[in-house]
Design a protein around this motif. Structure first.
Motif, PDB file in Angstrom:
ATOM      1  N   CYS A 252       4.673  -7.870  -6.426  1.00  0.00           N
ATOM      2  CA  CYS A 252       5.049  -8.760  -5.318  1.00  0.00           C
ATOM      3  C   CYS A 252       4.488 -10.144  -5.595  1.00  0.00           C
ATOM      4  O   CYS A 252       3.279 -10.311  -5.794  1.00  0.00           O
ATOM      5  CB  CYS A 252       4.517  -8.223  -3.986  1.00  0.00           C
ATOM      6  N   LEU A 253       5.350 -11.133  -5.637  1.00  0.00           N
ATOM      7  CA  LEU A 253       4.937 -12.503  -5.930  1.00  0.00           C
ATOM      8  C   LEU A 253       4.488 -13.252  -4.676  1.00  0.00           C
ATOM      9  O   LEU A 253       3.563 -14.046  -4.714  1.00  0.00           O
ATOM     10  CB  LEU A 253       6.087 -13.276  -6.583  1.00  0.00           C
ATOM     11  N   GLN A 254       5.136 -12.990  -3.562  1.00  0.00           N
ATOM     12  CA  GLN A 254       4.848 -13.741  -2.327  1.00  0.00           C
ATOM     13  C   GLN A 254       5.350 -12.958  -1.133  1.00  0.00           C
ATOM     14  O   GLN A 254       6.358 -12.244  -1.224  1.00  0.00           O
ATOM     15  CB  GLN A 254       5.527 -15.110  -2.383  1.00  0.00           C
ATOM     16  N   PHE A 255       4.626 -13.070  -0.017  1.00  0.00           N
ATOM     17  CA  PHE A 255       5.096 -12.457   1.222  1.00  0.00           C
ATOM     18  C   PHE A 255       4.848 -13.421   2.374  1.00  0.00           C
ATOM     19  O   PHE A 255       3.977 -14.307   2.302  1.00  0.00           O
ATOM     20  CB  PHE A 255       4.398 -11.114   1.489  1.00  0.00           C
ATOM     21  N   SER A 256       5.615 -13.247   3.421  1.00  0.00           N
ATOM     22  CA  SER A 256       5.420 -14.007   4.651  1.00  0.00           C
ATOM     23  C   SER A 256       5.628 -13.079   5.841  1.00  0.00           C
ATOM     24  O   SER A 256       6.462 -12.173   5.792  1.00  0.00           O
ATOM     25  CB  SER A 256       6.368 -15.208   4.733  1.00  0.00           C
ATOM     26  N   VAL A 257       4.843 -13.311   6.900  1.00  0.00           N
ATOM     27  CA  VAL A 257       4.946 -12.527   8.134  1.00  0.00           C
ATOM     28  C   VAL A 257       5.111 -13.503   9.293  1.00  0.00           C
ATOM     29  O   VAL A 257       4.303 -14.430   9.438  1.00  0.00           O
ATOM     30  CB  VAL A 257       3.710 -11.640   8.357  1.00  0.00           C
ATOM     31  N   SER A 258       6.142 -13.307  10.100  1.00  0.00           N
ATOM     32  CA  SER A 258       6.397 -14.174  11.248  1.00  0.00           C
ATOM     33  C   SER A 258       6.362 -13.362  12.529  1.00  0.00           C
ATOM     34  O   SER A 258       6.920 -12.261  12.590  1.00  0.00           O
ATOM     35  CB  SER A 258       7.765 -14.861  11.113  1.00  0.00           C
ATOM     36  N   LEU A 259       5.701 -13.917  13.536  1.00  0.00           N
ATOM     37  CA  LEU A 259       5.682 -13.314  14.868  1.00  0.00           C
ATOM     38  C   LEU A 259       6.811 -13.943  15.669  1.00  0.00           C
ATOM     39  O   LEU A 259       6.789 -15.141  15.960  1.00  0.00           O
ATOM     40  CB  LEU A 259       4.328 -13.567  15.534  1.00  0.00           C
ATOM     41  N   THR A 326       9.791 -10.342  -4.827  1.00  0.00           N
ATOM     42  CA  THR A 326       9.285  -9.467  -5.882  1.00  0.00           C
ATOM     43  C   THR A 326       9.856  -9.890  -7.231  1.00  0.00           C
ATOM     44  O   THR A 326      10.905 -10.542  -7.315  1.00  0.00           O
ATOM     45  CB  THR A 326       9.667  -7.997  -5.612  1.00  0.00           C
ATOM     46  N   SER A 327       9.155  -9.501  -8.275  1.00  0.00           N
ATOM     47  CA  SER A 327       9.560  -9.841  -9.630  1.00  0.00           C
ATOM     48  C   SER A 327      10.605  -8.846 -10.125  1.00  0.00           C
ATOM     49  O   SER A 327      10.534  -7.646  -9.842  1.00  0.00           O
ATOM     50  CB  SER A 327       8.350  -9.844 -10.563  1.00  0.00           C
ATOM     51  N   GLY A 328      11.561  -9.349 -10.894  1.00  0.00           N
ATOM     52  CA  GLY A 328      12.535  -8.476 -11.511  1.00  0.00           C
ATOM     53  C   GLY A 328      12.040  -7.873 -12.802  1.00  0.00           C
ATOM     54  O   GLY A 328      12.741  -7.090 -13.434  1.00  0.00           O
ATOM     55  N   GLU A 329      10.809  -8.224 -13.193  1.00  0.00           N
ATOM     56  CA  GLU A 329      10.218  -7.724 -14.421  1.00  0.00           C
ATOM     57  C   GLU A 329       8.903  -7.047 -14.104  1.00  0.00           C
ATOM     58  O   GLU A 329       8.427  -7.046 -12.968  1.00  0.00           O
ATOM     59  CB  GLU A 329      10.011  -8.881 -15.408  1.00  0.00           C
ATOM     60  N   SER A 330       8.266  -6.474 -15.119  1.00  0.00           N
ATOM     61  CA  SER A 330       6.979  -5.812 -14.924  1.00  0.00           C
ATOM     62  C   SER A 330       5.883  -6.839 -14.739  1.00  0.00           C
ATOM     63  O   SER A 330       6.041  -8.022 -15.048  1.00  0.00           O
ATOM     64  CB  SER A 330       6.652  -4.910 -16.118  1.00  0.00           C
ATOM     65  N   GLN A 351      10.204 -19.483 -15.918  1.00  0.00           N
ATOM     66  CA  GLN A 351      11.326 -18.913 -15.176  1.00  0.00           C
ATOM     67  C   GLN A 351      11.131 -17.411 -15.023  1.00  0.00           C
ATOM     68  O   GLN A 351      10.568 -16.758 -15.905  1.00  0.00           O
ATOM     69  CB  GLN A 351      12.657 -19.189 -15.888  1.00  0.00           C
ATOM     70  N   MET A 352      11.585 -16.889 -13.886  1.00  0.00           N
ATOM     71  CA  MET A 352      11.413 -15.462 -13.630  1.00  0.00           C
ATOM     72  C   MET A 352      12.525 -14.987 -12.709  1.00  0.00           C
ATOM     73  O   MET A 352      12.898 -15.677 -11.748  1.00  0.00           O
ATOM     74  CB  MET A 352      10.054 -15.199 -12.972  1.00  0.00           C
ATOM     75  N   GLU A 353      13.051 -13.830 -13.002  1.00  0.00           N
ATOM     76  CA  GLU A 353      14.039 -13.226 -12.121  1.00  0.00           C
ATOM     77  C   GLU A 353      13.322 -12.611 -10.919  1.00  0.00           C
ATOM     78  O   GLU A 353      12.338 -11.888 -11.085  1.00  0.00           O
ATOM     79  CB  GLU A 353      14.826 -12.149 -12.864  1.00  0.00           C
ATOM     80  N   VAL A 354      13.781 -12.908  -9.720  1.00  0.00           N
ATOM     81  CA  VAL A 354      13.126 -12.426  -8.512  1.00  0.00           C
ATOM     82  C   VAL A 354      14.149 -11.761  -7.605  1.00  0.00           C
ATOM     83  O   VAL A 354      15.358 -12.028  -7.678  1.00  0.00           O
ATOM     84  CB  VAL A 354      12.404 -13.560  -7.744  1.00  0.00           C
ATOM     85  N   ASP A 355      13.632 -10.883  -6.773  1.00  0.00           N
ATOM     86  CA  ASP A 355      14.415 -10.257  -5.714  1.00  0.00           C
ATOM     87  C   ASP A 355      13.731 -10.546  -4.382  1.00  0.00           C
ATOM     88  O   ASP A 355      12.496 -10.613  -4.305  1.00  0.00           O
ATOM     89  CB  ASP A 355      14.506  -8.738  -5.906  1.00  0.00           C
ATOM     90  N   THR A 356      14.504 -10.728  -3.343  1.00  0.00           N
ATOM     91  CA  THR A 356      13.957 -10.948  -2.002  1.00  0.00           C
ATOM     92  C   THR A 356      14.539  -9.925  -1.048  1.00  0.00           C
ATOM     93  O   THR A 356      15.704  -9.543  -1.168  1.00  0.00           O
ATOM     94  CB  THR A 356      14.276 -12.355  -1.492  1.00  0.00           C
ATOM     95  N   PHE A 357      13.728  -9.488  -0.119  1.00  0.00           N
ATOM     96  CA  PHE A 357      14.210  -8.595   0.933  1.00  0.00           C
ATOM     97  C   PHE A 357      13.330  -8.782   2.156  1.00  0.00           C
ATOM     98  O   PHE A 357      12.211  -9.312   2.075  1.00  0.00           O
ATOM     99  CB  PHE A 357      14.224  -7.131   0.469  1.00  0.00           C
ATOM    100  N   SER A 358      13.826  -8.364   3.300  1.00  0.00           N
ATOM    101  CA  SER A 358      13.113  -8.551   4.568  1.00  0.00           C
ATOM    102  C   SER A 358      13.033  -7.228   5.314  1.00  0.00           C
ATOM    103  O   SER A 358      13.757  -6.268   5.024  1.00  0.00           O
ATOM    104  CB  SER A 358      13.803  -9.611   5.433  1.00  0.00           C
ATOM    105  N   TRP A 359      12.146  -7.212   6.316  1.00  0.00           N
ATOM    106  CA  TRP A 359      11.913  -6.006   7.111  1.00  0.00           C
ATOM    107  C   TRP A 359      11.406  -6.440   8.474  1.00  0.00           C
ATOM    108  O   TRP A 359      10.642  -7.408   8.590  1.00  0.00           O
ATOM    109  CB  TRP A 359      10.889  -5.101   6.394  1.00  0.00           C
ATOM    110  N   ASP A 360      11.842  -5.748   9.523  1.00  0.00           N
ATOM    111  CA  ASP A 360      11.433  -6.064  10.894  1.00  0.00           C
ATOM    112  C   ASP A 360      10.705  -4.876  11.502  1.00  0.00           C
ATOM    113  O   ASP A 360      11.185  -3.739  11.428  1.00  0.00           O
ATOM    114  CB  ASP A 360      12.653  -6.408  11.755  1.00  0.00           C
ATOM    115  N   LEU A 361       9.564  -5.160  12.118  1.00  0.00           N
ATOM    116  CA  LEU A 361       8.775  -4.127  12.791  1.00  0.00           C
ATOM    117  C   LEU A 361       8.670  -4.483  14.273  1.00  0.00           C
ATOM    118  O   LEU A 361       8.009  -5.468  14.631  1.00  0.00           O
ATOM    119  CB  LEU A 361       7.378  -4.017  12.177  1.00  0.00           C
TER     120      LEU A 361
END
Length: 387
Positions: A252-259, A326-330, A351-361
């Motif tokens: 995981c390269l970076q995360f953010s949490v929003s209220l 998240t990183s697309g590589e190891s 340069q790096m291949e990345v993937d992004t996704f979100s989740w709600d709690l």
């Protein structure tokens, strides 16, 4: 000239079901620079609480209402209409109470009157959203003889705690929750007991803790785990959570949490079918976390925010919105070795291949003690006009 001063005794925030108390003072000021002064007369004064409902025409479609009778009264300047000249609809009001008739004030004289009223327990909370607004006001109307009515509006905030309506106070005063260090007048006992009961119920509901673990993963594998100890809070509390990335397969390269709050209009009142809900962000935490085993966040729930609620038109819900990059590589390919001969230097890749996704709690946010919320209220406890 008469000065009218209205002062709320305990601050501008109340719990639905509590008694609002206001002292209204009428003064005929005696100015040192004036050479002549005379007595002043007021025909009458009255006070009333009302809740004004506003909507966004682009988001909410309300059924037409017959307001012909209200319009006739509003045009008559001798009729006390608390919401005269205001936008929206008056959806709730208490019976008007007369403060006095035929008041005469000599120069330098003042008289005070006490107004008290129980706030309806089945009304909506105060709320200023993107689609709707619920605004509470105490309006004092006074009139000179052969003159139009003057209105003094005192805005205040109402918090709603569900469950108080069905509570029956015990007959035995000894078993009722109370503060033994304060001497209370007989008329204030029930109001104080209601606030004490609400505080007790809120403390019990939000103090329950149990471990909640969630696996964070995408289509390629596990990113980490998220831990939170409760999902029910009071406004003014902090939402605390922790991350564990040590057992993840995907870096995981970076995360953010929003209220955030989610404001949605009931389907039958939507201007357009399937229109999107409105989101508001109250706090946010963002962090770069590559090669980080564990991390955490703390997001404060503002005391000025509105707890979750539902009416026949709108509902407000709270949630934590997570976003992960998240990183697309190891993990080993996220660093490259430099070409220096004497020392080894590791730098980040360009340069790096990345993937992004979100989740709600989803989480639940309840009111707090109204006295505590009064400290950050935008409303003033004292309002005045000159007539």
């Amino acid at each position: 000239m008469i000065e009218v001063l209205a002062k709320l005794g305990r601050g501008p925030v109340f719990l639905a079901g509590e008694v609002l108390e206001c002292v209204i003072t009428f003064t005929n000021p005696l100015s040192a620079s004036s050479t002549s002064a005379s007595s002043e007369m007021l025909a009458w004064a009255s006070a009333q609480i009302h809740c004004q409902f506003h909507t966004s025409e682009n988001r909410v479609a309300l059924p037409p209402s017959d307001g012909s009778k209200h319009d006739v009264q509003a045009e008559n300047e001798t009729v006390f209409v608390p919401n005269r000249g205001e936008r929206g609809q008056c959806i709730l009001s208490t019976p008007p109470k007369i403060l006095f008739c035929d008041l005469r004030l000599d120069p330098g004289e003042s008289k005070s009157y006490s107004y008290s009223e129980t706030l309806p327990i089945d009304g909506p909370p105060s709320f200023r959203g993107q689609s709707v607004k619920y605004v509470y006001k105490l309006t004092i109307g006074c009139q000179r003889v052969n003159s139009p009515i003057k209105l003094l509006r005192v805005p205040f905030r109402v918090l709603v705690l569900h469950g108080l309506k069905d509570y029956q106070f015990p007959q035995d005063e000894a078993v009722a929750p109370s503060n033994p260090f304060l001497e209370e007048e007989e008329g204030l006992k029930k109001d104080s007991r209601l606030a004490d009961l609400a505080t007790e119920l809120l403390t019990v509901a939000t103090s329950r803790r149990s471990l909640h673990l969630y696996n964070i993963s995408n289509t390629r594998g596990k990113v980490g785990t998220f831990c939170i100890f409760k999902t029910m809070y009071k406004i003014g509390e902090d939402v605390i959570g922790t991350f564990n990335f040590s057992e993840g397969d995907i870096p995981c390269l970076q995360f953010s949490v929003s209220l955030q709050t989610e404001e949605s209009i009931q389907e039958e009142f939507q201007r357009r079918r399937g229109q999107p809900v409105s989101f508001s962000t109250h706090a946010r935490h963002q962090e770069a976390c590559l090669h980080t085993a564990q991390s955490s966040f703390s997001l404060p729930i503002p005391l000025s925010s509105t707890p979750g609620f539902t009416t026949n038109i709108v509902s407000l819900k709270w949630r934590l919105h997570f976003e992960f990059v998240t990183s697309g590589e190891s993990a080993g390919t996220c660093l490259v070795r430099g070409s220096q001969s004497e020392a080894t230097t590791w730098t980040g890749v360009e340069q790096m291949e990345v993937d992004t996704f979100s989740w709600d709690l989803p989480i639940k946010v309840l009111p707090t003690n109204p006295i505590l919320a009064s400290y950050v209220s935008q409303f003033s406890s004292t309002n005045s006009i000159t007539i």
